[in-house]
Design a protein around this motif. Structure first.
Motif, PDB file in Angstrom:
ATOM      1  N   GLY A 175      32.574  38.322  39.715  1.00 16.39           N
ATOM      2  CA  GLY A 175      31.187  38.009  39.412  1.00 16.39           C
ATOM      3  C   GLY A 175      30.981  36.615  38.869  1.00 16.39           C
ATOM      4  N   LEU A 176      32.075  35.940  38.478  1.00 16.50           N
ATOM      5  CA  LEU A 176      31.982  34.581  37.933  1.00 16.50           C
ATOM      6  C   LEU A 176      32.383  33.517  38.947  1.00 16.50           C
ATOM      7  CD1 LEU A 176      33.648  35.273  34.448  1.00 16.50           C
ATOM      8  CD2 LEU A 176      31.203  35.174  34.957  1.00 16.50           C
ATOM      9  N   LEU A 179      30.017  30.799  40.260  1.00 18.34           N
ATOM     10  CA  LEU A 179      29.546  29.756  39.340  1.00 18.34           C
ATOM     11  C   LEU A 179      30.349  28.465  39.481  1.00 18.34           C
ATOM     12  CD1 LEU A 179      29.133  31.998  36.156  1.00 18.34           C
ATOM     13  CD2 LEU A 179      27.411  31.438  37.883  1.00 18.34           C
ATOM     14  N   ILE A 306      25.361  26.660  34.299  1.00 16.58           N
ATOM     15  CA  ILE A 306      26.124  27.856  34.643  1.00 16.58           C
ATOM     16  C   ILE A 306      25.393  29.121  34.210  1.00 16.58           C
ATOM     17  CG2 ILE A 306      28.172  29.154  33.923  1.00 16.58           C
ATOM     18  CD1 ILE A 306      29.808  26.638  34.276  1.00 16.58           C
ATOM     19  N   TRP A 310      24.317  32.337  36.704  1.00 12.78           N
ATOM     20  CA  TRP A 310      24.808  33.704  36.485  1.00 12.78           C
ATOM     21  C   TRP A 310      23.642  34.668  36.291  1.00 12.78           C
ATOM     22  CZ3 TRP A 310      27.771  35.867  31.695  1.00 12.78           C
ATOM     23  CH2 TRP A 310      28.510  37.007  32.075  1.00 12.78           C
ATOM     24  N   SER A 313      21.746  35.435  39.468  1.00 17.34           N
ATOM     25  CA  SER A 313      22.480  36.413  40.283  1.00 17.34           C
ATOM     26  C   SER A 313      22.261  37.826  39.755  1.00 17.34           C
ATOM     27  CB  SER A 313      23.975  36.086  40.287  1.00 17.34           C
ATOM     28  OG  SER A 313      24.225  34.855  40.927  1.00 17.34           O
ATOM     29  N   LEU A 340      25.711  42.451  40.576  1.00 15.76           N
ATOM     30  CA  LEU A 340      25.990  42.382  39.147  1.00 15.76           C
ATOM     31  C   LEU A 340      24.994  43.240  38.383  1.00 15.76           C
ATOM     32  CD1 LEU A 340      26.401  38.502  38.784  1.00 15.76           C
ATOM     33  CD2 LEU A 340      28.205  40.178  39.193  1.00 15.76           C
ATOM     34  N   ILE A 348      26.448  37.912  27.535  1.00 16.60           N
ATOM     35  CA  ILE A 348      26.443  36.605  28.192  1.00 16.60           C
ATOM     36  C   ILE A 348      26.980  35.542  27.250  1.00 16.60           C
ATOM     37  CG2 ILE A 348      24.930  34.814  29.143  1.00 16.60           C
ATOM     38  CD1 ILE A 348      23.143  37.138  30.179  1.00 16.60           C
ATOM     39  N   THR A 351      30.769  35.628  27.065  1.00 16.30           N
ATOM     40  CA  THR A 351      31.421  35.063  28.244  1.00 16.30           C
ATOM     41  C   THR A 351      31.355  33.543  28.238  1.00 16.30           C
ATOM     42  OG1 THR A 351      30.930  37.046  29.542  1.00 16.30           O
ATOM     43  CG2 THR A 351      31.414  35.017  30.757  1.00 16.30           C
TER      44      THR A 351
END
Length: 551
Positions: A175-176, A179, A306, A310, A313, A340, A348, A351
């Protein structure tokens, strides 16, 4: 004293000393009377020392294995046949020397054998020095997982994705990945260039106005610069300049708290305590940024960082799921590449904090060495400057673009050689999830720390001729690019660095822009080439420089 001339037992004679009394009660009484506070403490300490040095053991198939659930795993047994001290200082091991690690001691450890060990407190540490041993650790996810010091769970939070393992970790990374695509990286370039322009002007003020052209250590200033670049890349303008400055100033406390050797608990007014307070502040700031980004992305705003990418998405995934739930026909082209869930602001924030955690110290180290190396080798700096002007058709004010960055092979070679010559991260800690057969003759015990080392692979003379010389040409006309197994700057295996392309492009953009707009002089000291280890590596004298404007 009168002589007892009768046949009566001496014990029965009240006038005869009872020194020979041998009854059970008498022995216990004598032992009890001989004890005092000091002897009790000494006995207890000696027992603890013996326990600390040795332990029970078992063998299987002729190999040493240790089950941490049933056996007292201690230094002598854990060490086995690998290189290491014959014994450890009781309880703390080499803690005092580890608080102030020296690069020469690390090099000696690496040279001592492909596997060596040390024990600090009750943490048994195995150091994998050779390239192949390091790669084995990196590529053994069924036996090991990345680990940090105990206090990291409190600073980064136990539920942080960086502590996930196995399939959960793989799925989260998927999922990252989006980015850090080429398209995404280009989106972040304007924010990075804005920060560089601001700080390059600050460099001139510091050198020419505040210090009258006298050299000052720039390592702390580079740390602030790279923190500002990271924050703009990660959270854009959702964070104020004042908050960025606060994070840059306090992040040093987080680094200190997360050093490999530290007290495992948080005690008020210690490094771990100050680090926890700084981490709480960073998480709060990132949570606020997340809420702002969600509102802006929901309103149709453009992606600038970034966090925006995210969150957008997430919102697109949620919109798709809602259509499916309502039975609305959705074309396959509308399905997001990666579905996602919508993460909370704090999730968030956690992360994004790991992104800062991974990048801040490493890029600070790399930028410091890069500016020092360029100043000490003006012929290389001249070539970087010429290339950057050429790809811009002589217009030094032309803005960054991926096309420009991808047409600078020499600047790229300079950055890669800097990362090889002075790799920011020299070791990466892992922990053995279970008994780990590192070689045919040695098995790392469950719970031990297993650390693959990066420096030896990057300074292997058989792969990089004259490894202690800085030579960008090895990446252009030499064979350095072919040595992919030795290129461990960003790790390898399932936990390799997500941002490795971003990091290299960021450094290329920085030094390229600086070469066109600034001149700088390095005031060499006897400590300039000595290496200070503080999470990453820096020049011992913190890189004293003087900047001036380039006409």
């Amino acid at each position: 004293m009168a002589i007892n001339g009768s046949y009566a037992s001496p014990v029965a004679d009240a006038e005869y000393p009872r020194a020979f009394e041998t009854g059970t009660g008498g022995l216990l009484a004598q032992l009890y009377n001989g004890l005092n506070g000091y002897s009790l403490v000494l006995t207890f300490v000696l027992l603890l020392v013996a326990y600390d040095q040795c332990s029970s053991s078992s063998k299987s198939d002729g190999k040493r294995i240790v089950d941490a659930d049933y056996l007292a795993v201690k230094y002598v047994w854990n060490k086995g046949s690998i290189v290491g001290p014959t014994w450890k200082m009781p309880f703390i091991g080499p803690f005092l020397s580890s608080v102030n690690p020296k690069m020469d001691e690390y090099k000696a450890k690496w040279a001592s054998g492909e596997l060596s060990c040390v024990s600090v407190f009750h943490k048994f540490v195995i150091i994998a020095s050779s390239r192949d041993m390091a790669r084995k650790v990196f590529n053994s996810p069924s036996f090991v997982k990345p680990c940090v010091v105990d206090v990291a769970y409190k600073l980064l939070r136990p539920s942080n994705w960086v502590f996930l393992d196995g399939r959960a970790h793989v799925d989260y990374r998927k999922g990252l990945n989006g980015l850090f695509t080429r398209q995404a990286l280009e989106t972040y370039l304007p924010g990075q260039e804005e920060v560089y322009e601001k700080y390059f002007a600050k460099f001139l003020d510091i050198s020419q106005i505040e210090n009258n052209g006298n050299p000052v250590p720039y390592m702390p200033i580079f740390r602030e610069l790279m923190c500002a670049v990271s924050c703009r890349t990660f959270v854009g303008h959702y964070m104020s300049d004042a908050a960025v400055k606060k994070i840059a100033d306090d992040y040093y406390k987080i680094t200190a708290a997360l050093e490999l050797v530290n007290f495992p608990i948080i005690i008020p007014f210690t490094r771990t305590w100050y680090g926890k307070k700084a981490a709480d502040m960073v998480l709060n700031e990132f949570s606020i940024c997340s809420a702002k980004s969600k509102a802006r992305m929901a309103a149709g705003g453009d992606i600038t960082c970034i966090m925006d990418g995210w969150i957008k998405s997430m919102l697109e995934s949620e919109k798709y799921r809602q259509k499916i739930a309502k039975g609305i026909a959705v074309d396959d082209s509308e399905k997001p590449a990666m579905l996602l869930r919508v993460f909370s602001d704090f999730e968030i924030a956690m992360t994004v904090f790991t992104f800062l955690f991974a990048s801040q110290d490493a890029t600070s180290s790399a930028s410091t060495w890069l500016f020092q190396i360029m100043a000490d080798r003006p012929e290389i700096l001249d070539r970087v400057r010429e290339e950057n002007l050429a790809v811009r058709d002589g217009d030094r004010d032309q803005k960054f673009s991926m096309d420009i960055l991808e047409r600078m092979p020499y600047t790229r070679a300079v950055v890669k050689e800097t990362l090889r010559y002075r790799p920011p991260v020299i070791m990466v800690p892992y922990v053995a999830k279970k008994s780990f057969p590192v070689t045919d003759s040695y098995t790392a015990p469950k719970g031990s720390m297993v650390i693959p080392s990066v420096w030896p692979a990057l300074h292997d003379p058989e792969v990089y001729p004259q490894p202690d010389s800085f030579d960008p040409e090895r990446w252009i006309s030499g064979d350095a690019e072919k040595a992919v197994k030795n290129w461990l700057v960003f790790g390898t295996g399932p936990h390799y660095c997500l941002g490795q392309t971003y990091a290299q492009l960021n450094l290329m953009a920085m030094i390229g822009k600086a070469s066109m707009h600034l001149d700088w002089e390095h005031h060499v000291t006897p400590l300039s080439e000595d290496i200070k280890v503080f999470a990453t590596i820096f020049p011992m004298d913190d890189c004293p420089l003087v900047f001036s404007k380039r006409d």
